[in-house]
Design a protein around this motif. Structure first.
Motif, mmCIF file in Angstrom:
data_model
loop_
_atom_site.group_PDB
_atom_site.id
_atom_site.type_symbol
_atom_site.label_atom_id
_atom_site.label_comp_id
_atom_site.label_asym_id
_atom_site.label_seq_id
_atom_site.Cartn_x
_atom_site.Cartn_y
_atom_site.Cartn_z
ATOM 1 N N ILE A 1 -95.882 25.366 5.527
ATOM 2 C CA ILE A 1 -94.736 26.283 5.392
ATOM 3 C C ILE A 1 -94.854 27.194 4.169
ATOM 4 O O ILE A 1 -93.871 27.838 3.792
ATOM 5 N N LYS A 2 -96.032 27.282 3.579
ATOM 6 C CA LYS A 2 -96.164 28.041 2.324
ATOM 7 C C LYS A 2 -95.756 29.503 2.460
ATOM 8 O O LYS A 2 -95.375 30.130 1.483
ATOM 9 N N HIS A 3 -95.807 30.056 3.660
ATOM 10 C CA HIS A 3 -95.417 31.451 3.854
ATOM 11 C C HIS A 3 -94.024 31.598 4.471
ATOM 12 O O HIS A 3 -93.610 32.711 4.776
ATOM 13 N N CYS A 4 -93.340 30.491 4.647
ATOM 14 C CA CYS A 4 -91.987 30.531 5.223
ATOM 15 C C CYS A 4 -90.966 30.823 4.127
ATOM 16 O O CYS A 4 -91.106 30.356 3.002
ATOM 17 N N PHE B 1 -97.479 13.496 4.466
ATOM 18 C CA PHE B 1 -96.647 14.407 5.250
ATOM 19 C C PHE B 1 -96.189 15.581 4.384
ATOM 20 O O PHE B 1 -96.288 16.738 4.785
ATOM 21 N N LEU B 2 -95.676 15.274 3.190
ATOM 22 C CA LEU B 2 -95.186 16.326 2.306
ATOM 23 C C LEU B 2 -96.278 17.345 1.988
ATOM 24 O O LEU B 2 -96.040 18.555 2.061
ATOM 25 N N ASP B 3 -97.460 16.862 1.631
ATOM 26 C CA ASP B 3 -98.563 17.770 1.294
ATOM 27 C C ASP B 3 -98.914 18.678 2.466
ATOM 28 O O ASP B 3 -99.062 19.890 2.302
ATOM 29 N N LYS B 4 -99.022 18.104 3.662
ATOM 30 C CA LYS B 4 -99.379 18.895 4.845
ATOM 31 C C LYS B 4 -98.253 19.854 5.227
ATOM 32 O O LYS B 4 -98.499 21.002 5.586
ATOM 33 N N MET B 5 -97.017 19.387 5.139
ATOM 34 C CA MET B 5 -95.896 20.248 5.482
ATOM 35 C C MET B 5 -95.801 21.421 4.509
ATOM 36 O O MET B 5 -95.607 22.559 4.925
ATOM 37 N N LEU B 6 -95.939 21.151 3.229
ATOM 38 C CA LEU B 6 -95.837 22.226 2.240
ATOM 39 C C LEU B 6 -96.922 23.268 2.432
ATOM 40 O O LEU B 6 -96.680 24.464 2.270
ATOM 41 N N GLU C 1 -94.184 22.499 13.146
ATOM 42 C CA GLU C 1 -95.065 23.520 13.731
ATOM 43 C C GLU C 1 -94.362 24.225 14.893
ATOM 44 O O GLU C 1 -94.442 25.441 15.025
ATOM 45 N N GLN C 2 -93.673 23.454 15.734
ATOM 46 C CA GLN C 2 -92.920 24.057 16.842
ATOM 47 C C GLN C 2 -91.847 25.003 16.320
ATOM 48 O O GLN C 2 -91.625 26.070 16.885
ATOM 49 N N CYS C 3 -91.186 24.597 15.248
ATOM 50 C CA CYS C 3 -90.149 25.453 14.669
ATOM 51 C C CYS C 3 -90.740 26.769 14.183
ATOM 52 O O CYS C 3 -90.148 27.828 14.371
ATOM 53 N N ILE C 4 -91.905 26.685 13.557
ATOM 54 C CA ILE C 4 -92.529 27.882 12.982
ATOM 55 C C ILE C 4 -93.114 28.782 14.061
ATOM 56 O O ILE C 4 -92.845 29.978 14.103
#
Length: 132
Positions: free
Chosen positions: A80-83, A72-77, A43-46
């Motif tokens: 970052i879905k718009h990254c 973690f994977l599900d939440k991260m994906l 989140e900080q990176c984004i």
């Protein structure tokens, strides 16, 4: 190369970090003791303007308290879905449950599945496969 290592065991974090740095001394490695910490870093990176630290590779433990590797994977994906940039993920686990391996294969981002303790030869194969 930016690497995010997520594991609830401090010793495994240290081992994983050393393996990466022995193979790629110029890598930037960030270690997190939980999936929650890992999500905060992403989140900080984004949103925090540290895009240059966004991970190229994530070494992810499966079995962790509070939030396992798949959560973690599900939440991260979702996060970052718009990254444009998508990290590769390598599961690093002590689990002998074949269901864990099978589940990991349902995620296109998962490019490797390695047993603990992480060994340089196995990690080198992954890095070469991913062109790192």
């Amino acid at each position: 190369m930016n690497v995010l290592v997520i594991d609830d065991n401090q010793i495994d974090l240290l081992i994983n970090q050393r393996v990466i740095l022995n193979l790629r001394p110029t890598a930037h490695v960030v270690s997190c003791l939980s999936g929650i910490e890992g999500l905060k870093f992403i989140e900080q990176c984004i949103s925090g303007g540290i895009c240059e630290q966004f991970p190229d590779l994530i070494l992810l433990d499966i079995r962790m308290p509070l939030m396992d590797g798949y959560e973690f994977l599900d939440k991260m994906l979702d996060m970052i879905k718009h990254c444009e940039k998508r990290p590769f993920v390598v599961m690093v686990t002590s689990s002998i449950d074949t269901g864990d391996y099978e589940k990991s294969q349902t995620y296109p981002e998962v490019k490797g599945y390695l047993s603990k303790p992480l060994k340089q030869t196995a990690m080198l194969e992954i890095l070469e496969k991913l062109n790192f």
